[in-house]
Design a protein around this motif. Structure first.
Motif, PDB file in Angstrom:
ATOM      1  N   GLY A 135       0.777  -1.234   0.000  1.00 31.02           N
ATOM      2  CA  GLY A 135       0.000   0.000   0.000  1.00 31.02           C
ATOM      3  C   GLY A 135       0.803   1.275   0.000  1.00 31.02           C
ATOM      4  N   TYR A 136       2.126   1.173  -0.049  1.00 29.49           N
ATOM      5  CA  TYR A 136       2.956   2.376  -0.051  1.00 29.49           C
ATOM      6  C   TYR A 136       2.883   3.006  -1.445  1.00 29.49           C
ATOM      7  N   ARG A 137       2.082   4.035  -1.569  1.00 27.36           N
ATOM      8  CA  ARG A 137       1.892   4.679  -2.868  1.00 27.36           C
ATOM      9  C   ARG A 137       1.344   6.094  -2.671  1.00 27.36           C
ATOM     10  N   GLU A 138       1.318   6.837  -3.763  1.00 28.85           N
ATOM     11  CA  GLU A 138       0.727   8.180  -3.721  1.00 28.85           C
ATOM     12  C   GLU A 138      -0.771   8.067  -3.493  1.00 28.85           C
ATOM     13  N   VAL A 139      -1.296   8.911  -2.617  1.00 27.00           N
ATOM     14  CA  VAL A 139      -2.730   8.928  -2.333  1.00 27.00           C
ATOM     15  C   VAL A 139      -3.320  10.218  -2.891  1.00 27.00           C
ATOM     16  N   TYR A 140      -4.340  10.087  -3.720  1.00 22.69           N
ATOM     17  CA  TYR A 140      -5.005  11.269  -4.261  1.00 22.69           C
ATOM     18  C   TYR A 140      -5.891  11.879  -3.179  1.00 22.69           C
ATOM     19  N   THR A 141      -5.781  13.204  -3.033  1.00 22.21           N
ATOM     20  CA  THR A 141      -6.474  13.886  -1.937  1.00 22.21           C
ATOM     21  C   THR A 141      -7.251  15.085  -2.452  1.00 22.21           C
ATOM     22  N   VAL A 142      -8.137  15.568  -1.585  1.00 20.29           N
ATOM     23  CA  VAL A 142      -8.881  16.793  -1.843  1.00 20.29           C
ATOM     24  C   VAL A 142      -9.002  17.531  -0.521  1.00 20.29           C
ATOM     25  N   GLY A 143      -8.902  18.863  -0.556  1.00 26.41           N
ATOM     26  CA  GLY A 143      -8.989  19.666   0.667  1.00 26.41           C
ATOM     27  C   GLY A 143     -10.393  19.670   1.235  1.00 26.41           C
TER      28      GLY A 143
ATOM     29  N   ALA B 118     -14.221  16.512  -5.604  1.00 27.27           N
ATOM     30  CA  ALA B 118     -13.755  15.169  -5.244  1.00 27.27           C
ATOM     31  C   ALA B 118     -14.163  14.157  -6.306  1.00 27.27           C
ATOM     32  N   PHE B 119     -15.397  14.271  -6.786  1.00 26.05           N
ATOM     33  CA  PHE B 119     -15.870  13.322  -7.789  1.00 26.05           C
ATOM     34  C   PHE B 119     -15.209  13.539  -9.139  1.00 26.05           C
ATOM     35  N   ARG B 120     -14.845  14.772  -9.438  1.00 30.96           N
ATOM     36  CA  ARG B 120     -14.131  15.027 -10.691  1.00 30.96           C
ATOM     37  C   ARG B 120     -12.738  14.390 -10.661  1.00 30.96           C
ATOM     38  N   ILE B 121     -12.075  14.445  -9.494  1.00 31.77           N
ATOM     39  CA  ILE B 121     -10.777  13.791  -9.359  1.00 31.77           C
ATOM     40  C   ILE B 121     -10.934  12.281  -9.571  1.00 31.77           C
ATOM     41  N   MET B 122     -11.984  11.721  -8.974  1.00 28.70           N
ATOM     42  CA  MET B 122     -12.235  10.285  -9.138  1.00 28.70           C
ATOM     43  C   MET B 122     -12.470   9.930 -10.600  1.00 28.70           C
ATOM     44  N   LYS B 123     -13.196  10.802 -11.301  1.00 29.63           N
ATOM     45  CA  LYS B 123     -13.480  10.561 -12.715  1.00 29.63           C
ATOM     46  C   LYS B 123     -12.197  10.619 -13.540  1.00 29.63           C
ATOM     47  N   ASP B 124     -11.386  11.649 -13.309  1.00 31.03           N
ATOM     48  CA  ASP B 124     -10.164  11.844 -14.102  1.00 31.03           C
ATOM     49  C   ASP B 124      -9.115  10.764 -13.811  1.00 31.03           C
ATOM     50  N   LYS B 125      -9.043  10.316 -12.558  1.00 26.66           N
ATOM     51  CA  LYS B 125      -8.014   9.348 -12.159  1.00 26.66           C
ATOM     52  C   LYS B 125      -8.538   7.912 -12.126  1.00 26.66           C
ATOM     53  N   ASN B 126      -9.800   7.750 -12.510  1.00 29.74           N
ATOM     54  CA  ASN B 126     -10.420   6.420 -12.520  1.00 29.74           C
ATOM     55  C   ASN B 126     -10.366   5.770 -11.134  1.00 29.74           C
ATOM     56  N   LEU B 127     -10.838   6.530 -10.132  1.00 30.53           N
ATOM     57  CA  LEU B 127     -10.837   6.083  -8.748  1.00 30.53           C
ATOM     58  C   LEU B 127     -12.266   5.946  -8.243  1.00 30.53           C
ATOM     59  N   THR B 128     -12.416   5.275  -7.112  1.00 31.88           N
ATOM     60  CA  THR B 128     -13.727   5.212  -6.464  1.00 31.88           C
ATOM     61  C   THR B 128     -13.744   5.989  -5.146  1.00 31.88           C
ATOM     62  N   ALA B 129     -12.592   6.535  -4.735  1.00 31.67           N
ATOM     63  CA  ALA B 129     -12.532   7.311  -3.501  1.00 31.67           C
ATOM     64  C   ALA B 129     -11.293   8.187  -3.493  1.00 31.67           C
TER      65      ALA B 129
END
Length: 399
Positions: free
Chosen positions: A268-276, A284-295
């Motif tokens: 699990g040692y990796r970059e974590v995508y965050t939002v302020g 937050a949902f736009r980041i998930m869309k662009d990075k293909n994430l669910t959280a």
């Protein structure tokens, strides 16, 4: 006279030796190595309402006494026929690993009384309301051919969100929509048209006769989160990553990975995508869309390494379907987190690099979470994140 004394003494020594040998043989017969007798138990299907699920049960073992603490509660796994008929020595980890991946999926997931589904030509307002009503993240869609249902894909909350973000401008996202205009956004789209729009719901169908090893291969090779299980071309249930991890977790302590720490495995040692926390919910949902994430992780505005909470696509269900859905997405995350505390069943779950795999798995199995965040010892500064895919990949390495 002296000879008689020696004879009596000899008989006495012989009697003592015979008694000692008898007691020793009796103890050997009563001494057996520690063994584990695993009994099958099937978990309920995830696509049903949470209230319809059976409580997770604890794995039964023989000759091993455990404290009945909540941290020890595990789902009771099913195993192949060969292991039903014999006991498994703790030392036979390689044998366990081989048998585990040969387990049929019908033993991992119980047959659902009802698999939530929708016609592929249903319009999105109806589909979305159905997902929200039943608390389901994804469901299969079908088309009718010659009077029979032919299942062709999945549609989920994340697909509908991607469609919303594609058709709404930033200005529109901040607007206050009436009930009619909110529905109009989806009125001209069907479930078929948005199926796998997020590229997260590739449709995989497997037979109940397939094995755990087959499912692991599909989950990892295609980066999918659920698989439709069928029997005689009819839906049997939906196998999710979470159900599979709940099933696999109890075996970790009998394999060579259970007592390894995260620091040892660098899991699990990796970059974590965050939002302020002061950003908008829609950001937050736009980041998930662009990075293909669910959280994404929610962090402090002053200290971007300090994690506060997480925002996931499933939180869209908690926002709810109403006239102000997209207006809510334009609100600050800080405000929505306060509102979501009332409806969210689980909050942020963290571990440290010193935690073992067994400890991490216990956190996954005792809640509905799909990821655990790694933080520095004594702080909440982010180091990484462990997903369900990471756990499955860890077991896959034992094949």
């Amino acid at each position: 006279m002296v000879l008689n004394v020696y004879v009596i003494f000899g008989f006495f020594v012989f009697f003592i030796i015979a008694v000692i040998l008898y007691i020793s043989q009796k103890n050997d017969k009563n001494t057996t190595p520690i063994q584990i007798e695993v009994e099958p138990k099937i978990q309920k299907e995830a696509s049903l309402s949470p209230t319809a699920r059976k409580p997770v049960e604890k794995i039964k073992s023989k000759r091993i006494v455990r404290n009945k603490r909540s941290s020890d509660i595990k789902p009771k796994p099913a195993i192949t026929d060969s292991f039903k008929k014999k006991r498994l020595s703790v030392s036979g980890s390689s044998l366990l690993s081989a048998s585990l991946f040969e387990t049929k999926l019908s033993l991992v997931l119980s047959k659902s009384k009802r698999v939530l589904q929708a016609n592929a030509d249903s319009y999105l307002p109806k589909v979305y309301k159905r997902l929200i009503k039943h608390g389901v993240f994804t469901m299969p869609i079908y088309e009718r051919k010659s009077g029979k249902k032919n299942y062709i894909g999945f549609v989920g909350v994340v697909d509908i969100l991607h469609h919303a973000l594609a058709v709404l401008s930033d200005v529109e996202m901040k607007a206050d929509f009436s009930t009619f205009s909110a529905k109009e956004i989806f009125a001209n789209k069907t479930a078929r048209e948005v199926s796998n729009l997020s590229k997260r719901n590739m449709f995989i169908v497997m037979s109940t006769e397939s094995t755990i090893g087959d499912a692991v291969d599909h989950f990892l090779a295609h980066n999918v989160h659920q698989i439709l299980l069928q029997i005689d071309d009819r839906p049997y249930g939906i196998l999710t990553q979470r159900i599979l991890v709940h099933y696999l977790a109890p075996f970790a302590k009998y394999l060579r990975i259970g007592n390894k720490t995260l620091d040892e495995l660098k899991l699990g040692y990796r970059e974590v995508y965050t939002v302020g926390v002061d950003s908008q919910f829609g950001d937050a949902f736009r980041i998930m869309k662009d990075k293909n994430l669910t959280a994404v992780a929610v962090v402090s505005t002053k200290d971007p390494k300090y994690i506060i909470e997480e925002i996931s696509v499933s939180d869209l269900k908690l926002v709810g379907y109403d006239a102000h859905l997209f207006h809510k997405l334009s609100q600050p995350i800080r405000l929505l987190l306060e509102n979501l505390k009332v409806t969210k069943q689980t909050g942020l779950v963290t571990v440290t690099p010193k935690n073992t795999i067994n400890e991490v798995l216990s956190k996954f199995t005792l809640s509905e979470i799909t990821r655990v965040y790694i933080v520095e010892q004594g702080t909440k500064h982010l180091i990484g994140v462990i997903t369900l895919s990471d756990v499955i990949r860890l077991f896959e390495a034992l094949k």
